[in-house]
Design an enzyme around this catalytic site. Structure first.
Site, PDB file in Angstrom:
ATOM      1  N   GLU A  49       0.855  -1.102  -0.049  1.00  0.00           N
ATOM      2  CA  GLU A  49       0.186  -0.133   0.098  1.00  0.00           C
ATOM      3  C   GLU A  49       0.801   1.344  -0.008  1.00  0.00           C
ATOM      4  O   GLU A  49       2.034   1.038   0.388  1.00  0.00           O
ATOM      5  CB  GLU A  49      -0.892  -0.015   1.251  1.00  0.00           C
ATOM      6  CG  GLU A  49      -1.865  -1.073   1.253  1.00  0.00           C
ATOM      7  CD  GLU A  49      -3.021  -1.098   2.233  1.00  0.00           C
ATOM      8  OE1 GLU A  49      -3.921  -2.021   2.134  1.00  0.00           O
ATOM      9  OE2 GLU A  49      -2.995  -0.233   3.181  1.00  0.00           O
ATOM     10  N   PRO A  50       0.202   2.498  -0.451  1.00  0.00           N
ATOM     11  CA  PRO A  50       1.168   3.565  -0.278  1.00  0.00           C
ATOM     12  C   PRO A  50       1.723   4.045   0.836  1.00  0.00           C
ATOM     13  O   PRO A  50       2.833   4.567   0.739  1.00  0.00           O
ATOM     14  CB  PRO A  50       0.058   4.712  -1.020  1.00  0.00           C
ATOM     15  CG  PRO A  50      -0.933   3.831  -1.647  1.00  0.00           C
ATOM     16  CD  PRO A  50      -1.147   2.534  -0.791  1.00  0.00           C
ATOM     17  N   GLY A  80       4.332   0.180   2.421  1.00  0.00           N
ATOM     18  CA  GLY A  80       5.456  -0.285   1.834  1.00  0.00           C
ATOM     19  C   GLY A  80       5.651  -1.890   2.222  1.00  0.00           C
ATOM     20  O   GLY A  80       4.890  -2.631   2.054  1.00  0.00           O
ATOM     21  N   GLU A  97       8.328 -16.298  -2.875  1.00  0.00           N
ATOM     22  CA  GLU A  97       8.407 -14.994  -3.595  1.00  0.00           C
ATOM     23  C   GLU A  97       9.994 -14.568  -3.282  1.00  0.00           C
ATOM     24  O   GLU A  97      10.597 -14.213  -4.301  1.00  0.00           O
ATOM     25  CB  GLU A  97       7.637 -14.235  -2.987  1.00  0.00           C
ATOM     26  CG  GLU A  97       7.932 -12.776  -3.830  1.00  0.00           C
ATOM     27  CD  GLU A  97       6.848 -11.458  -3.168  1.00  0.00           C
ATOM     28  OE1 GLU A  97       7.120 -10.507  -3.846  1.00  0.00           O
ATOM     29  OE2 GLU A  97       6.036 -11.644  -2.509  1.00  0.00           O
ATOM     30  N   LEU A 116      33.014  -2.638 -17.509  1.00  0.00           N
ATOM     31  CA  LEU A 116      33.942  -3.451 -18.422  1.00  0.00           C
ATOM     32  C   LEU A 116      33.706  -3.291 -19.739  1.00  0.00           C
ATOM     33  O   LEU A 116      34.584  -3.398 -20.766  1.00  0.00           O
ATOM     34  CB  LEU A 116      33.894  -4.861 -18.059  1.00  0.00           C
ATOM     35  CG  LEU A 116      34.338  -5.253 -16.857  1.00  0.00           C
ATOM     36  CD1 LEU A 116      34.182  -6.721 -16.328  1.00  0.00           C
ATOM     37  CD2 LEU A 116      35.993  -5.213 -16.857  1.00  0.00           C
ATOM     38  N   GLU A 150      16.306  -3.681   3.757  1.00  0.00           N
ATOM     39  CA  GLU A 150      16.474  -3.425   5.378  1.00  0.00           C
ATOM     40  C   GLU A 150      15.254  -4.170   5.955  1.00  0.00           C
ATOM     41  O   GLU A 150      15.686  -4.484   7.162  1.00  0.00           O
ATOM     42  CB  GLU A 150      16.088  -1.765   5.282  1.00  0.00           C
ATOM     43  CG  GLU A 150      17.123  -0.965   4.605  1.00  0.00           C
ATOM     44  CD  GLU A 150      17.357  -0.994   3.156  1.00  0.00           C
ATOM     45  OE1 GLU A 150      18.383  -0.512   2.594  1.00  0.00           O
ATOM     46  OE2 GLU A 150      16.377  -1.426   2.538  1.00  0.00           O
TER      47      GLU A 150
END
Length: 388
Positions: free
Chosen positions: A129-130, A133, A243, A338, A368
């Site tokens: 959700e906004p 998180g 997941e 590279l 985190e």
């Protein structure tokens, strides 16, 4: 390939999948990356080939194969260099469909799982959700029971397949006063009145439709509840292991793709009269990169084996995602370096690969959050248990 985990049948499946992707998907990738819209025909083709049914029961049209077929599916999707296309496929097959298969009753499976396996219906999983998180327990979306319906209000964001999917698997609070013990899981059709979606513009994963979804007094029948009321949090946590392992596997696969590309590039690129794979500093960089990929890959295969055997691997899967996504970002960053100036050019694959990889340490639980989950398990001796 490591014969400890993969049989001859696995390898035949891999070769078949590679050929399918090369023929049916790769020619369209650049267009889908530009439009952000994966055309529906490819979903049907994936369904016809059985790729969405790899892990699902034969009763609903699936193949009921072991998890190493899923690993092959994930690995080869990463090696066509479109993280967005890959995400659309695995978010459908292993996020939305996992809940339908595990918590849905027979009616729901017939109505949603069967057409999902055939590619007729596309699903999305709407949890984030906004304002929440990675804090699943802090969700604000509610589902209030009124007679023979639930009324859903709230919003979700960063939802893969959130705009173009046909149905949504949605987490909402049925008993807000119970905190994380008051969450339930529902399935609902896209065209249900009150559901609206807005497409989000992203740094990478350009081919996939990532959406913000709003629910405004959305009425759904009570039998669209999946599993038991207020058991949703334990269902979500249980599936997070898969997941996170998926994202770990994705990470080692895209990093391996980067190393393979760099090896070919360095064997052809010349400087000061010799190919650049002859310069010690560059050779040693590649040696580090390849070693890091191999370590993560072996760890992920061992977790896959344990998960396939029915073990509860939430700690190991969390470690996989934490370390593999970090490794992939670092390896791909070095790979781009590279290539020198060519690495920065869009006509070479590393620019897109770098952007797409950056979501790894964010999606499906930030690094985190994962560190705190792992710390709780190894320091506080917290035990996460399967839903009963």
């Amino acid at each position: 390939m490591n014969s400890m985990y993969f049989t001859e049948e696995h390898e035949l499946f891999r070769e078949s999948l590679k050929e399918f992707l090369k023929k049916e998907v790769v020619p369209h990738i650049d267009k889908w990356e530009k439009t952000g819209d994966i055309e529906r025909f490819i979903w049907s083709k994936f369904g016809e080939m059985g790729y969405f049914g790899i892990a699902y029961p034969e009763k609903y049209g699936g193949l009921d194969l072991d998890l190493f077929y899923t690993v092959i599916f994930l690995e080869e999707l990463q090696k066509i260099n479109s993280g967005g296309f890959a995400a659309a496929m695995w978010a459908h097959a292993y996020l939305a469909m996992t809940h339908i298969n595990k918590e849905g009753d027979d009616r729901i499976k017939e109505e949603y799982l069967t057409p999902s396996i055939s590619g007729e219906k596309i699903g999305c999983l709407a949890i984030t959700e906004p304002f929440g998180g990675s804090d699943v327990a802090g969700m604000r979306t509610t589902a209030v029971k009124e007679g023979d319906h639930y009324v859903i209000n709230g919003s979700k964001t960063f939802i893969t397949n959130g705009v173009y999917s046909d149905y949504l698997v949605v987490a909402a609070k049925t008993s807000p006063e119970l905190g994380n013990k008051g969450i339930s899981i529902f399935v609902m059709d896209r065209d249900t009145p009150g559901i609206s979606a807005t497409k989000l513009d992203k740094l990478g994963w350009k081919a996939s439709d990532t959406g913000e979804i709003a629910f405004d007094n959305v009425k759904i029948p009570v039998n669209n509840l999946m599993g038991e009321e207020n058991k949703g949090f334990s269902y979500i946590m249980q599936h997070f292991a898969l997941e996170r392992l998926i994202m770990g596997v994705n990470s080692h696969a895209r990093a391996e793709y980067a190393v393979d590309y760099v090896l070919k590039y360095m064997s052809e690129r010349e400087a000061f009269g010799k190919t650049i794979d002859r310069f010690q500093a560059l050779r040693h960089t590649v040696a580090d990169m390849a070693s890091e990929v191999e370590m993560c890959k072996e760890f992920n295969y061992s977790i896959t084996k344990r998960l396939n055997d029915g073990q509860y691997v939430v700690k190991e899967a969390s470690m996989s995602k934490l370390l593999s996504t970090k490794m992939a970002d670092e390896v791909i960053y070095k790979a781009l370096q590279l290539l020198g100036g060519y690495g920065y050019m869009e006509e070479y694959p590393l620019a897109r690969l770098l952007r797409d990889s950056r979501l790894g340490p964010i999606g499906g639980g930030t690094s985190e959050i994962l560190r705190e989950i792992i710390a709780k398990m190894i320091i506080d001796k917290k035990e996460y248990k399967p839903a009963t």
